[in-house]
Design a protein around this motif. Structure first.
Motif, PDB file in Angstrom:
ATOM      1  N   GLU A 137      26.691  78.846  16.129  1.00  0.00           N
ATOM      2  CA  GLU A 137      27.519  79.478  15.111  1.00  0.00           C
ATOM      3  C   GLU A 137      28.932  78.923  15.142  1.00  0.00           C
ATOM      4  O   GLU A 137      29.357  78.290  16.105  1.00  0.00           O
ATOM      5  CB  GLU A 137      27.566  80.998  15.331  1.00  0.00           C
ATOM      6  CG  GLU A 137      26.212  81.688  15.319  1.00  0.00           C
ATOM      7  CD  GLU A 137      25.575  81.719  13.946  1.00  0.00           C
ATOM      8  OE1 GLU A 137      24.338  81.756  13.866  1.00  0.00           O
ATOM      9  OE2 GLU A 137      26.333  81.684  12.943  1.00  0.00           O
ATOM     10  N   GLU A 191      34.612  82.428  15.249  1.00  0.00           N
ATOM     11  CA  GLU A 191      35.105  83.406  14.288  1.00  0.00           C
ATOM     12  C   GLU A 191      36.145  84.318  14.923  1.00  0.00           C
ATOM     13  O   GLU A 191      36.117  84.583  16.130  1.00  0.00           O
ATOM     14  CB  GLU A 191      33.953  84.274  13.746  1.00  0.00           C
ATOM     15  CG  GLU A 191      33.259  85.112  14.805  1.00  0.00           C
ATOM     16  CD  GLU A 191      32.188  86.018  14.219  1.00  0.00           C
ATOM     17  OE1 GLU A 191      31.928  85.965  13.007  1.00  0.00           O
ATOM     18  OE2 GLU A 191      31.609  86.801  14.999  1.00  0.00           O
ATOM     19  N   TYR A 207      41.230  92.852  12.293  1.00  0.00           N
ATOM     20  CA  TYR A 207      39.942  92.800  12.950  1.00  0.00           C
ATOM     21  C   TYR A 207      38.876  92.250  12.007  1.00  0.00           C
ATOM     22  O   TYR A 207      38.949  92.428  10.794  1.00  0.00           O
ATOM     23  CB  TYR A 207      39.497  94.213  13.376  1.00  0.00           C
ATOM     24  CG  TYR A 207      40.379  94.871  14.411  1.00  0.00           C
ATOM     25  CD1 TYR A 207      41.430  95.697  14.028  1.00  0.00           C
ATOM     26  CD2 TYR A 207      40.147  94.666  15.761  1.00  0.00           C
ATOM     27  CE1 TYR A 207      42.240  96.295  14.972  1.00  0.00           C
ATOM     28  CE2 TYR A 207      40.943  95.266  16.717  1.00  0.00           C
ATOM     29  CZ  TYR A 207      41.986  96.081  16.314  1.00  0.00           C
ATOM     30  OH  TYR A 207      42.787  96.684  17.265  1.00  0.00           O
ATOM     31  N   ALA A 208      37.880  91.640  12.608  1.00  0.00           N
ATOM     32  CA  ALA A 208      36.707  91.261  11.834  1.00  0.00           C
ATOM     33  C   ALA A 208      35.993  92.537  11.402  1.00  0.00           C
ATOM     34  O   ALA A 208      35.954  93.527  12.143  1.00  0.00           O
ATOM     35  CB  ALA A 208      35.774  90.396  12.675  1.00  0.00           C
ATOM     36  N   ASP A 209      35.424  92.497  10.218  1.00  0.00           N
ATOM     37  CA  ASP A 209      34.712  93.675   9.715  1.00  0.00           C
ATOM     38  C   ASP A 209      33.588  94.101  10.653  1.00  0.00           C
ATOM     39  O   ASP A 209      33.298  95.288  10.788  1.00  0.00           O
ATOM     40  CB  ASP A 209      34.141  93.381   8.324  1.00  0.00           C
ATOM     41  CG  ASP A 209      35.219  93.326   7.255  1.00  0.00           C
ATOM     42  OD1 ASP A 209      34.949  92.752   6.189  1.00  0.00           O
ATOM     43  OD2 ASP A 209      36.333  93.845   7.498  1.00  0.00           O
ATOM     44  N   SER A 210      32.993  93.141  11.321  1.00  0.00           N
ATOM     45  CA  SER A 210      31.829  93.445  12.159  1.00  0.00           C
ATOM     46  C   SER A 210      32.190  94.210  13.421  1.00  0.00           C
ATOM     47  O   SER A 210      31.298  94.759  14.076  1.00  0.00           O
ATOM     48  CB  SER A 210      31.120  92.135  12.539  1.00  0.00           C
ATOM     49  OG  SER A 210      32.005  91.269  13.246  1.00  0.00           O
ATOM     50  N   VAL A 211      33.483  94.255  13.764  1.00  0.00           N
ATOM     51  CA  VAL A 211      33.860  94.909  15.016  1.00  0.00           C
ATOM     52  C   VAL A 211      34.939  95.971  14.850  1.00  0.00           C
ATOM     53  O   VAL A 211      35.256  96.676  15.812  1.00  0.00           O
ATOM     54  CB  VAL A 211      34.371  93.869  16.050  1.00  0.00           C
ATOM     55  CG1 VAL A 211      33.318  92.803  16.306  1.00  0.00           C
ATOM     56  CG2 VAL A 211      35.680  93.241  15.600  1.00  0.00           C
ATOM     57  N   LYS A 212      35.501  96.130  13.675  1.00  0.00           N
ATOM     58  CA  LYS A 212      36.745  96.897  13.529  1.00  0.00           C
ATOM     59  C   LYS A 212      36.627  98.340  13.969  1.00  0.00           C
ATOM     60  O   LYS A 212      37.628  98.965  14.322  1.00  0.00           O
ATOM     61  CB  LYS A 212      37.267  96.802  12.107  1.00  0.00           C
ATOM     62  CG  LYS A 212      36.342  97.366  11.052  1.00  0.00           C
ATOM     63  CD  LYS A 212      36.958  97.157   9.673  1.00  0.00           C
ATOM     64  CE  LYS A 212      36.059  97.670   8.581  1.00  0.00           C
ATOM     65  NZ  LYS A 212      36.637  97.457   7.228  1.00  0.00           N
ATOM     66  N   ARG A 228      34.834  99.286  16.532  1.00  0.00           N
ATOM     67  CA  ARG A 228      34.383  99.326  17.928  1.00  0.00           C
ATOM     68  C   ARG A 228      35.317  98.598  18.887  1.00  0.00           C
ATOM     69  O   ARG A 228      35.106  98.626  20.099  1.00  0.00           O
ATOM     70  CB  ARG A 228      32.990  98.681  18.034  1.00  0.00           C
ATOM     71  CG  ARG A 228      31.938  99.307  17.165  1.00  0.00           C
ATOM     72  CD  ARG A 228      30.585  98.663  17.413  1.00  0.00           C
ATOM     73  NE  ARG A 228      30.536  97.283  16.937  1.00  0.00           N
ATOM     74  CZ  ARG A 228      30.392  96.227  17.723  1.00  0.00           C
ATOM     75  NH1 ARG A 228      30.319  96.368  19.038  1.00  0.00           N
ATOM     76  NH2 ARG A 228      30.321  95.007  17.210  1.00  0.00           N
ATOM     77  N   LYS A 286      26.962  95.629  21.164  1.00  0.00           N
ATOM     78  CA  LYS A 286      25.700  95.319  20.505  1.00  0.00           C
ATOM     79  C   LYS A 286      25.228  93.938  20.975  1.00  0.00           C
ATOM     80  O   LYS A 286      26.045  93.101  21.357  1.00  0.00           O
ATOM     81  CB  LYS A 286      25.884  95.311  18.989  1.00  0.00           C
ATOM     82  CG  LYS A 286      26.348  96.621  18.397  1.00  0.00           C
ATOM     83  CD  LYS A 286      26.524  96.492  16.882  1.00  0.00           C
ATOM     84  CE  LYS A 286      26.949  97.801  16.266  1.00  0.00           C
ATOM     85  NZ  LYS A 286      27.093  97.700  14.781  1.00  0.00           N
ATOM     86  N   GLU A 331      24.515  91.498  19.296  1.00  0.00           N
ATOM     87  CA  GLU A 331      25.165  90.452  18.498  1.00  0.00           C
ATOM     88  C   GLU A 331      26.610  90.194  18.920  1.00  0.00           C
ATOM     89  O   GLU A 331      27.253  89.275  18.409  1.00  0.00           O
ATOM     90  CB  GLU A 331      25.122  90.788  17.002  1.00  0.00           C
ATOM     91  CG  GLU A 331      25.624  92.155  16.640  1.00  0.00           C
ATOM     92  CD  GLU A 331      24.481  93.164  16.495  1.00  0.00           C
ATOM     93  OE1 GLU A 331      23.537  93.138  17.329  1.00  0.00           O
ATOM     94  OE2 GLU A 331      24.549  93.988  15.573  1.00  0.00           O
ATOM     95  N   ASP A 332      27.125  90.978  19.860  1.00  0.00           N
ATOM     96  CA  ASP A 332      28.457  90.699  20.408  1.00  0.00           C
ATOM     97  C   ASP A 332      28.409  89.598  21.469  1.00  0.00           C
ATOM     98  O   ASP A 332      29.453  89.105  21.894  1.00  0.00           O
ATOM     99  CB  ASP A 332      29.055  91.957  21.038  1.00  0.00           C
ATOM    100  CG  ASP A 332      29.387  93.028  20.016  1.00  0.00           C
ATOM    101  OD1 ASP A 332      29.206  94.218  20.336  1.00  0.00           O
ATOM    102  OD2 ASP A 332      29.808  92.675  18.893  1.00  0.00           O
TER     103      ASP A 332
END
Length: 122
Positions: free
Chosen positions: A43, A46, A59-64, A66, A86, A88-89
């Motif tokens: 990947e 990011e 923050y990235a939307d995927s983590v904001k 958490r 997760k 995916e982290d």
């Protein structure tokens, strides 16, 4: 030059927490911003989170929901607290610092740490 030393990576459990630290040292007049990026195998790297000298964060939307980024300006250190991990982290996490080196110039230089690996077990 500037050195960034990261710590705190390793194995985390899904649903658990980890805290990453990154300390900057060297020829630094001021730190404009510090941030954490991550790169999973295959990947692109990011942005995870970034904090400015004034404390503004993004923050990235995927983590904001958490993740929390914070910094200690006296120690030139930035922290990343990741909660509710997760799978995916899982990635290599890289610290970035944007610094100026002299009061005579506003030129900003970008430096990267060597990365710290985060693995998440389910």
């Amino acid at each position: 030059q500037v050195q960034l030393v990261e710590s705190g990576g390793g194995l985390g459990q899904a649903g658990g927490s980890l805290r990453l630290s990154c300390a900057a040292s060297g020829r630094i007049f001021s730190i404009v911003a510090m941030g954490w990026y991550r790169q999973a195998p295959g990947e692109q790297r990011e942005l995870v989170a970034r904090i400015s000298s004034g404390g503004s964060t993004n923050y990235a939307d995927s983590v904001k929901d958490r993740v929390a980024i914070s910094r200690d300006n006296d120690k030139n250190t930035v922290y990343l607290k990741m909660n509710s991990l997760k799978p995916e982290d899982a990635a290599d996490y890289y610290c970035n610092a944007q610094v100026t080196m002299s009061q005579l110039s506003s030129t900003t230089y970008s430096y990267w740490g060597q990365g710290t690996q985060v693995t998440v077990s389910s």
